[in-house]
Scaffold this motif. Sequence first.
Motif, PDB file in Angstrom:
ATOM      1  N   GLN A 238       0.908  -1.236  -0.054  1.00 16.23           N
ATOM      2  CA  GLN A 238      -0.041   0.012   0.106  1.00 16.23           C
ATOM      3  C   GLN A 238       0.796   1.350  -0.084  1.00 16.23           C
ATOM      4  O   GLN A 238       2.020   1.319   0.655  1.00 16.23           O
ATOM      5  N   LYS A 239       0.467   2.284  -0.875  1.00 18.82           N
ATOM      6  CA  LYS A 239       1.194   3.416  -1.017  1.00 18.82           C
ATOM      7  C   LYS A 239       1.182   4.249   0.447  1.00 18.82           C
ATOM      8  O   LYS A 239       0.111   4.382   0.696  1.00 18.82           O
ATOM      9  N   ILE A 240       2.211   4.826   0.550  1.00 17.39           N
ATOM     10  CA  ILE A 240       2.316   5.959   1.837  1.00 17.39           C
ATOM     11  C   ILE A 240       2.940   7.204   1.545  1.00 17.39           C
ATOM     12  O   ILE A 240       2.672   8.082   1.975  1.00 17.39           O
ATOM     13  N   VAL A 241       3.755   7.117   0.388  1.00 16.23           N
ATOM     14  CA  VAL A 241       4.136   8.436  -0.189  1.00 16.23           C
ATOM     15  C   VAL A 241       4.077   8.542  -1.516  1.00 16.23           C
ATOM     16  O   VAL A 241       4.296   7.462  -2.348  1.00 16.23           O
ATOM     17  N   GLU A 242       3.671   9.623  -2.216  1.00 17.63           N
ATOM     18  CA  GLU A 242       3.375   9.667  -3.491  1.00 17.63           C
ATOM     19  C   GLU A 242       4.060  11.074  -4.108  1.00 17.63           C
ATOM     20  O   GLU A 242       3.623  11.967  -3.228  1.00 17.63           O
ATOM     21  N   GLU A 243       4.339  11.129  -5.285  1.00 16.18           N
ATOM     22  CA  GLU A 243       4.910  12.384  -5.709  1.00 16.18           C
ATOM     23  C   GLU A 243       4.416  12.536  -6.974  1.00 16.18           C
ATOM     24  O   GLU A 243       4.331  11.845  -8.165  1.00 16.18           O
ATOM     25  N   SER A 244       4.743  13.947  -7.549  1.00 19.98           N
ATOM     26  CA  SER A 244       4.612  14.248  -8.950  1.00 19.98           C
ATOM     27  C   SER A 244       5.472  15.318  -9.362  1.00 19.98           C
ATOM     28  O   SER A 244       5.396  16.533  -8.474  1.00 19.98           O
ATOM     29  N   PRO A 245       6.268  15.351 -10.620  1.00 19.75           N
ATOM     30  CA  PRO A 245       6.722  14.107 -11.214  1.00 19.75           C
ATOM     31  C   PRO A 245       7.548  13.143 -10.335  1.00 19.75           C
ATOM     32  O   PRO A 245       8.133  13.690  -9.520  1.00 19.75           O
ATOM     33  N   SER A 246       7.807  12.252 -11.130  1.00 20.32           N
ATOM     34  CA  SER A 246       8.736  11.010 -10.775  1.00 20.32           C
ATOM     35  C   SER A 246      10.005  11.951 -10.987  1.00 20.32           C
ATOM     36  O   SER A 246      10.597  12.462 -11.806  1.00 20.32           O
ATOM     37  N   ALA A 247      10.946  11.308  -9.842  1.00 30.44           N
ATOM     38  CA  ALA A 247      12.496  11.972  -9.862  1.00 30.44           C
ATOM     39  C   ALA A 247      13.329  11.385 -11.113  1.00 30.44           C
ATOM     40  O   ALA A 247      14.310  11.892 -11.461  1.00 30.44           O
ATOM     41  N   VAL A 248      12.686  10.085 -11.541  1.00 26.05           N
ATOM     42  CA  VAL A 248      13.628   9.427 -12.654  1.00 26.05           C
ATOM     43  C   VAL A 248      12.978   9.592 -14.150  1.00 26.05           C
ATOM     44  O   VAL A 248      13.402   9.081 -14.948  1.00 26.05           O
TER      45      VAL A 248
END
Length: 664
Positions: A238-248
């Motif tokens: 289960q996700k607990i940290v999400e971000e946008s955009p991806s660092a890679v």
Amino acid sequence: MPVLRKLLVANRGEIAARIMRTARTMDIATVALYSDPDRDAPHVHAADEAVRLPGSTPAETYLRTDLVLDAARRTGADAVHPGYGFLSENADFARACAAAGVVFVGPSPAAIAAMGSKIEAKEIMAAAGVPVLPGATVTGDDPAELAAAAEGIGFPILVKAAFGGGGRGMRIVTGPGELAEAVRSATREAASAFGDGTVFLEKFVESPRHIEVQIFGDSSGAVVHLGERECSIQRRYQKIVEESPSAVVHAELRAELGRAAIAAGKALSYTGAGTVEFVMAPDGAFYFLEVNTRLQVEHPVTELVTGTDLVRAQLLVAAGEPLPPEVAAAGSRGHAVEVRLYAEDVAAGFVPVSGLLSTLRFPELPGLRVDSGFTSGQTVSTHYDPMLAKVIAHGATRDEACDLLARALRETTVHGVTTNRDLLIGILRDPEFRAGAIDTGWLERRGAGALAATAAASADAVRVHALVAAVAGQAQRREQAPVLRGLPSGWRTLYSAPQAISFAAGETTLNVSYRVRRDQVEATVDEWQPGPVTVLAASGTEVDAEIDGVRRGYRLIRTGATWYVDSPLGATALREIDRFPEPADPDEAGSLLAPMPGTVVRIEVGEGARVRTGDPVLVLEAMKMEHTVRAPADGIVVKIPVTTAAQVDAGQILAVVEAEGAAS
């Protein structure tokens, strides 16, 4: 073209409140639904009208199509927004809405049905040219059949629920000996969580990243994407940290992901908001996972970087309008990071925690957004997901967003239940995370406990907080004294023994000995003797003190016998130990206690059985997840006082294991 005038939100918590917030700006009246435990929840008060669904469990309330549509009929709602979870990806519910003349805010029933089965979804995506992983359908747990299927895929293999998501009904298998039990276990969990125990096998990509693309379509056939989100920081799938955009994800890879996501949307004639999820290998190759035919939990990070309101766009498209310009031509600016603040015990293996949430307050900082379904004084129920809030930060760069979010979490006041806050802060400050060197197995490898410890109050800080709590207690007693309030508690005309108080901080006991002389405090906390302690101001809720030459402000809240102390040193919960406790019957030696309220779904051994350390004794289900209770040592199971399907409370004895040699 329908005009939406009244919207029933068929959900609860933060997502219900978030949907209502946008509907209000569009002059759309709102209707809330609530179960008995949610009677005083924020989403109920946020709505114009509310309808009670009698009962507590999801099956009795939020999953009841008949009750939801009856509520729409009684309130005159002309549209239903399902949020996420519950009925949001239920094609039968979407069809029932249409039959009742109510607009379903989401994609067509056909699109939901096609993506509802991950097996069918993979076939559709493969036909549309979207890369997919090799896999096989499971029809049972026959070892020979499973071995044949596994041979064609190759280990490691992921056993995966065909319906639902959120990490439930998923198991990673590294060898043939584990496969049959993994299939049985995943089947049980999937049946409990989603009402369908169908599972399938899929090649597991080692060290993968979880990348997903937000898509949006309208009734004209237009489909666009709004960039990617990275959700690789996960626990128990289960996700607990999400971000946008991806660092890679670089520009070329982003274009490839976008093309694949749009192809997926067009294959479904998709309308509304959806998410195409991919697993990405270390070499940048990506493969289709699933399409979530709904709004995602992590949608705020996309909203912050694109400047869009996805719920507003959902409502417009549901009313038959084309994609709004800000969605059709969305750009991207800066970076956004979201964390999920859960009521859970990280040290115990992410065990969900229920109980009274006595205090929940978030700071107000530029660039910070909080979507919360709880307020101070609410009870965290065992019937629903234990997420307290989503905390989201937006900055010009990834580092700026992470810095802001870590600071916001540090300044958050949360008392009454154990949370994963220290873990989230530890992740956000970790050098490997900051470098983007992550994958879906990173948290397990890095060690959740070690990360949480980096952000938790140190042993020295806990001692300082114990001293401050003693001072606050003294000030509180003087505030409440009927006479001579200006004198310190315990005051004598002659020099006498110091006052004493003891606190429990987790498993540690702290003994505080102190004297208060006007603004000076002489104190000892166990063996620690601080330097000069000057109290500039003190009450039962705030202490301004200089300790060892450093002045800090301390915020305190007392709930029953527990003091909660927040300061720049961190946060500490201190339970005041009763000096004259009533004797209580100790638990029988070798008792295995329930770590949380739940239901006994399976007993693995019988009384008299010999077990080894770590052997499963029984399995509890809580918040739709299975939790295995294991033997703490080699020994004999001498008692199992519970039965299958029994409801148990936290701390209740589930079994007694007598250690080998204990009886001799």
